[in-house]
Write a protein that holds these residues in place. Sequence first.
Motif, PDB file in Angstrom:
ATOM      1  N   GLY A 189      -3.984  15.619  -1.115  1.00 35.41           N
ATOM      2  CA  GLY A 189      -4.933  14.636  -1.615  1.00 35.41           C
ATOM      3  C   GLY A 189      -4.332  13.266  -1.820  1.00 35.41           C
ATOM      4  N   GLN A 190      -3.249  12.960  -1.089  1.00 35.19           N
ATOM      5  CA  GLN A 190      -2.559  11.681  -1.246  1.00 35.19           C
ATOM      6  C   GLN A 190      -2.386  11.019   0.116  1.00 35.19           C
TER       7      GLN A 190
ATOM      8  N   THR B 169       0.835  -1.206   0.000  1.00 35.34           N
ATOM      9  CA  THR B 169       0.000   0.000   0.000  1.00 35.34           C
ATOM     10  C   THR B 169       0.866   1.252   0.000  1.00 35.34           C
ATOM     11  N   ALA B 170       1.913   1.242   0.818  1.00 39.14           N
ATOM     12  CA  ALA B 170       2.768   2.418   0.929  1.00 39.14           C
ATOM     13  C   ALA B 170       3.563   2.675  -0.345  1.00 39.14           C
ATOM     14  N   CYS B 171       4.023   1.622  -0.993  1.00 40.72           N
ATOM     15  CA  CYS B 171       4.921   1.824  -2.130  1.00 40.72           C
ATOM     16  C   CYS B 171       4.213   2.418  -3.338  1.00 40.72           C
ATOM     17  N   VAL B 172       2.897   2.227  -3.453  1.00 38.32           N
ATOM     18  CA  VAL B 172       2.183   2.792  -4.600  1.00 38.32           C
ATOM     19  C   VAL B 172       1.223   3.906  -4.175  1.00 38.32           C
ATOM     20  N   ASP B 173       1.371   4.380  -2.913  1.00 35.16           N
ATOM     21  CA  ASP B 173       0.473   5.418  -2.403  1.00 35.16           C
ATOM     22  C   ASP B 173      -0.987   5.020  -2.582  1.00 35.16           C
ATOM     23  N   GLY B 174      -1.303   3.789  -2.198  1.00 32.51           N
ATOM     24  CA  GLY B 174      -2.655   3.280  -2.368  1.00 32.51           C
ATOM     25  C   GLY B 174      -3.540   3.544  -1.172  1.00 32.51           C
ATOM     26  N   LEU B 175      -4.777   3.063  -1.272  1.00 37.45           N
ATOM     27  CA  LEU B 175      -5.740   3.201  -0.184  1.00 37.45           C
ATOM     28  C   LEU B 175      -5.722   1.996   0.741  1.00 37.45           C
ATOM     29  N   GLY B 176      -5.381   0.839   0.240  1.00 36.09           N
ATOM     30  CA  GLY B 176      -5.366  -0.385   1.025  1.00 36.09           C
ATOM     31  C   GLY B 176      -5.009  -1.547   0.125  1.00 36.09           C
ATOM     32  N   ALA B 177      -4.842  -2.701   0.753  1.00 33.88           N
ATOM     33  CA  ALA B 177      -4.399  -3.872  -0.023  1.00 33.88           C
ATOM     34  C   ALA B 177      -5.122  -5.127   0.460  1.00 33.88           C
TER      35      ALA B 177
ATOM     36  N   ALA C 108     -11.182   5.020  -4.499  1.00 32.39           N
ATOM     37  CA  ALA C 108     -10.275   4.189  -5.292  1.00 32.39           C
ATOM     38  C   ALA C 108     -10.482   4.475  -6.774  1.00 32.39           C
ATOM     39  N   HIS C 109      -9.372   4.637  -7.505  1.00 36.82           N
ATOM     40  CA  HIS C 109      -9.434   4.894  -8.947  1.00 36.82           C
ATOM     41  C   HIS C 109      -9.114   3.658  -9.768  1.00 36.82           C
ATOM     42  N   GLY C 110      -8.569   2.642  -9.122  1.00 43.97           N
ATOM     43  CA  GLY C 110      -8.222   1.439  -9.871  1.00 43.97           C
ATOM     44  C   GLY C 110      -7.654   0.379  -8.946  1.00 43.97           C
ATOM     45  N   THR C 111      -7.352  -0.785  -9.503  1.00 46.10           N
ATOM     46  CA  THR C 111      -6.810  -1.892  -8.733  1.00 46.10           C
ATOM     47  C   THR C 111      -5.621  -2.468  -9.470  1.00 46.10           C
ATOM     48  N   ALA C 112      -4.489  -2.595  -8.747  1.00 49.64           N
ATOM     49  CA  ALA C 112      -3.287  -3.245  -9.290  1.00 49.64           C
ATOM     50  C   ALA C 112      -3.140  -4.593  -8.600  1.00 49.64           C
ATOM     51  N   ALA C 113      -2.909  -5.662  -9.378  1.00 48.70           N
ATOM     52  CA  ALA C 113      -2.793  -7.015  -8.816  1.00 48.70           C
ATOM     53  C   ALA C 113      -1.592  -7.719  -9.417  1.00 48.70           C
ATOM     54  N   VAL C 114      -0.877  -8.478  -8.569  1.00 41.85           N
ATOM     55  CA  VAL C 114       0.247  -9.310  -9.030  1.00 41.85           C
ATOM     56  C   VAL C 114       0.047 -10.712  -8.465  1.00 41.85           C
ATOM     57  N   PRO C 115       0.481 -11.759  -9.205  1.00 46.26           N
ATOM     58  CA  PRO C 115       0.312 -13.139  -8.703  1.00 46.26           C
ATOM     59  C   PRO C 115       1.324 -13.454  -7.610  1.00 46.26           C
TER      60      PRO C 115
ATOM     61  N   VAL D 292      -3.691  -4.091  -4.743  1.00 48.57           N
ATOM     62  CA  VAL D 292      -3.672  -2.778  -4.091  1.00 48.57           C
ATOM     63  C   VAL D 292      -4.713  -1.895  -4.773  1.00 48.57           C
ATOM     64  N   LEU D 293      -5.551  -1.228  -3.974  1.00 46.16           N
ATOM     65  CA  LEU D 293      -6.492  -0.237  -4.503  1.00 46.16           C
ATOM     66  C   LEU D 293      -5.764   1.093  -4.586  1.00 46.16           C
ATOM     67  N   THR D 294      -5.650   1.632  -5.797  1.00 44.41           N
ATOM     68  CA  THR D 294      -4.846   2.828  -6.020  1.00 44.41           C
ATOM     69  C   THR D 294      -5.704   4.081  -5.911  1.00 44.41           C
ATOM     70  N   ALA D 295      -5.051   5.162  -5.431  1.00 44.03           N
ATOM     71  CA  ALA D 295      -5.771   6.418  -5.224  1.00 44.03           C
ATOM     72  C   ALA D 295      -5.609   7.367  -6.404  1.00 44.03           C
ATOM     73  N   GLY D 296      -4.528   7.238  -7.176  1.00 44.07           N
ATOM     74  CA  GLY D 296      -4.295   8.143  -8.281  1.00 44.07           C
ATOM     75  C   GLY D 296      -5.017   7.727  -9.543  1.00 44.07           C
ATOM     76  N   PRO D 297      -5.105   8.632 -10.518  1.00 47.99           N
ATOM     77  CA  PRO D 297      -5.828   8.316 -11.758  1.00 47.99           C
ATOM     78  C   PRO D 297      -5.105   7.333 -12.651  1.00 47.99           C
ATOM     79  N   GLY D 298      -3.789   7.177 -12.497  1.00 44.49           N
ATOM     80  CA  GLY D 298      -3.037   6.234 -13.324  1.00 44.49           C
ATOM     81  C   GLY D 298      -2.539   5.074 -12.502  1.00 44.49           C
ATOM     82  N   GLY D 299      -2.088   4.044 -13.168  1.00 49.32           N
ATOM     83  CA  GLY D 299      -1.588   2.873 -12.468  1.00 49.32           C
ATOM     84  C   GLY D 299      -0.178   3.077 -11.958  1.00 49.32           C
ATOM     85  N   PRO D 300       0.366   2.105 -11.224  1.00 47.00           N
ATOM     86  CA  PRO D 300       1.734   2.190 -10.705  1.00 47.00           C
ATOM     87  C   PRO D 300       2.755   2.309 -11.837  1.00 47.00           C
ATOM     88  N   ASP D 301       3.872   2.991 -11.544  1.00 44.47           N
ATOM     89  CA  ASP D 301       4.930   3.125 -12.543  1.00 44.47           C
ATOM     90  C   ASP D 301       5.783   1.854 -12.548  1.00 44.47           C
TER      91      ASP D 301
END
Length: 838
Positions: free
Chosen positions: A204-205, A21-29, A87-94, A107-116
């Motif tokens: 706002g982050q 959550t912290a590494c992508v500035d998300g809302l939760g995981a 939440a603006h989106g969801t990033a998932a890894v296996p 991870v539920l992301t807070a920004g409009p774009g996905g993780p870099d």
Amino acid sequence: MPANEELSRSQTLRLALRQATACVDGLGALAHWRSADRLRLVAVSGLEASSVEAWAELRLDAQTPPARAVRGDAYVWAAGDSAVTGAHGTAAVPLPGPDGPVGALSVLTAGPGGPDPTQRSLLRTLAAWVAARLETSSDLSTPDGTPEALLTVGDDWRIVFADAEAERLLGDGCAPLVGSVLWKGPAGRLPGLEGPCRRAVAEGQPVSFLAHSPADQRLHHVRLVPASRGGGLAIHLSEVTDPMVDAFEATAAEAAGRGPAERPVRMSEVTAALAKAVTAADVVRVVEERVLPALGADGLLVQALDDDRLRLIGCVGYPQSFIDVVGTRLSPLSASPAVAAVLRTGTPRFVESQAEYLRLYPKAKFLADASPKNAWVFAPLIASGRPIGCCVISFTQPRSFGDEERNLILALSGLLAQALERARLYDVEHARAQELQRDLLPRALPRLAAVRAAARYLPAGKGEKVGGDWYDVIPLSAERVAMVIGDVMGHGISEAATMGRLRTAVRTLADLEMAPDELLYHLNELTSDLGEDCYITCLYAVFDPVTRTCSFSLAGHPPPVVVAPDGAVRCPELAADPPLGAAVPPFKLHELHLPEESLLVFYTDGLVESPTRDIDQGLAQLQRTLAHAVTRTTYFPDEPAGPAGRRDDDAERRLERLCDLVISALLPDAEQTSDDTALLIAHTRSTAPEDIASWNLPEHPSAAGQAREYARKQLAVWGLDDCLMTTELIVSELVGNVIRHGKGPIRLRLLRSSSLVCEVYDGSLTTPRIRRATFTDEGGRGLQLVAALSQRWGARYLHDGKCIWTEQELPEPEPPVPGSSEPAAGGMAITADRQRTG
């Protein structure tokens, strides 16, 4: 055994989700585990359980990001709202396994774009770390139940929800968390809370930091998640164990690929940040945010050297119990032998364990016992060739320091010393400027029968932090009250001095009982002598509790906002006259008839106008805030009136809370404001009809006798027999003077309030004055007698004549007879409620 091997499966999942959550500035995981053709939710971090109910069990063939990540054995990011607000989106890894993915980390992301790409790489590394430590799935059949505290605050920084765990960690057992201002109530005991909260809302982050809970002094991970709509903030707290801290740091360093090559980049960032630091607090914040994470440290003490004393100017990562031991000052310097040694030698000292510390400094065992740390770096701060303080960086676990780290800290200490020296010089000048500002503004507003008031002054967030905004509340005759607010354009000592001159002039002119338009006329003449570059706005208002009218004049200033007891808010749409110095008199005189117990809100433009908000938008927000606050917090009480003193204290507390609420709503981050702000809120009260008595008198010598008779009867009704003789003499002399030197019509008025007021009106504009009478003069001593008998006296001029007034102290009420609620016989039969004295 390495610390990370000591982690339980539950701790492993909590750690991984928190770090993700912290590494992508998300809302939760969330973490899901694969079972046949389904994915089961086994751990949640940073999210309420109710918001992820739909994710409890997912079909493997579903189109959800976790299912797609497992099916394709690849990273997936999907945009769009989820069940979680903001939440603006969801990033998932296996989660990789020997025969394919065994689950998914999302991870539920807070920004409009996905993780870099860097963040995606970190998520994959975390997923591999988790999967390698979860050998079986037997313990993962249900979601992780480790308690996590949650509380939420509204846009006014008041707590609107706190779960049981939050009450346990942050409550004090005396007052509930809900309803209190976040950092002023029990929750304010959590160290370092206000700054990150304001930063999270302003940017706002999400923001994360570590802190010791006041309940048990255990280290907790604090995560602040701002709401994307409607304002507010969610605060999550979860305990961090020592193995989790070590694993957290090791995994973060490994995933991010930190190494020696990146050190110069971080040094350049630290150098740039320290160059922008203005105050000592700014310097401490730079070290906290940029140096401690790079070193894997979790504690910081910055101490300044004053002669042979150490003054604590910054502290991070220590419980209050340790700060109480250290104190804000240590005297003599030898009380901290480690600091004394590095200041004497000018070289840093690296202590790798508590045992080493006790071996080196056995006399400082009390500090080691109080400290939760087990390794330290003591770095001297040397500027201009002399020691100015010490920076202590500490670690929860024992550790060793390599040559590269030692060189890095040596370089950092030099940069920090130069920045701290600049900041201390600024702090000294800033303190002097603030002292001047405090001396020029009222230290305390008067407690008056007709008006209770509260005020706030916020300097601009940059520069000298002093300016020309001012306010004042001035008692006038007949319980009338003058209220003034003004704004000298610009910031600095010169503007503050100009403000002081104008405030003194207003007080002098107010004592002459001038009408608002006439007072601004004279103030405008004074301002014209200050120079053409002065831009000054001013509002001067007078409230009359007898008629319940507020008369005021404007010189380039916005009109007041009026709040009625029913919550109705209105702002008169008036065209203000030009600012002082540029206006051409006469000034317009405006009048408002106020409902009983209204609020008058006066403000300067810094409250409602900013580079990102025009004055109309700010005024609309102010009115919404006032309406919402009055109706929600029931500012105007419905309970039966109690003793006047208690009601007055309650009214003042409500006014103070209302001021704080308005400031928080319109200036959520005061440090970013570009203009000074003054706010004055006045609660008006009218004089009760039974406390007013008025009579018309004839233009005849018999008028003095009639006046005495009227006064005698009225004082008997009011139970003020002790004032009878004095009042008869006063009204007799005042009416007699009108008969001899003035003209009709003549009117006598008595007012009972915090004092006994006697007023005599006539149609003459002749100025009364005391003259020195000789021994042989038969008259001429009337006003001398009036001045001797009254507490205050004076004259005010009306459009059709004048009024001579006096004030007398009311006698103290006698204590009630034991066993009776009635006043003692012969005592003053007047209740505290009707006195309205406070």
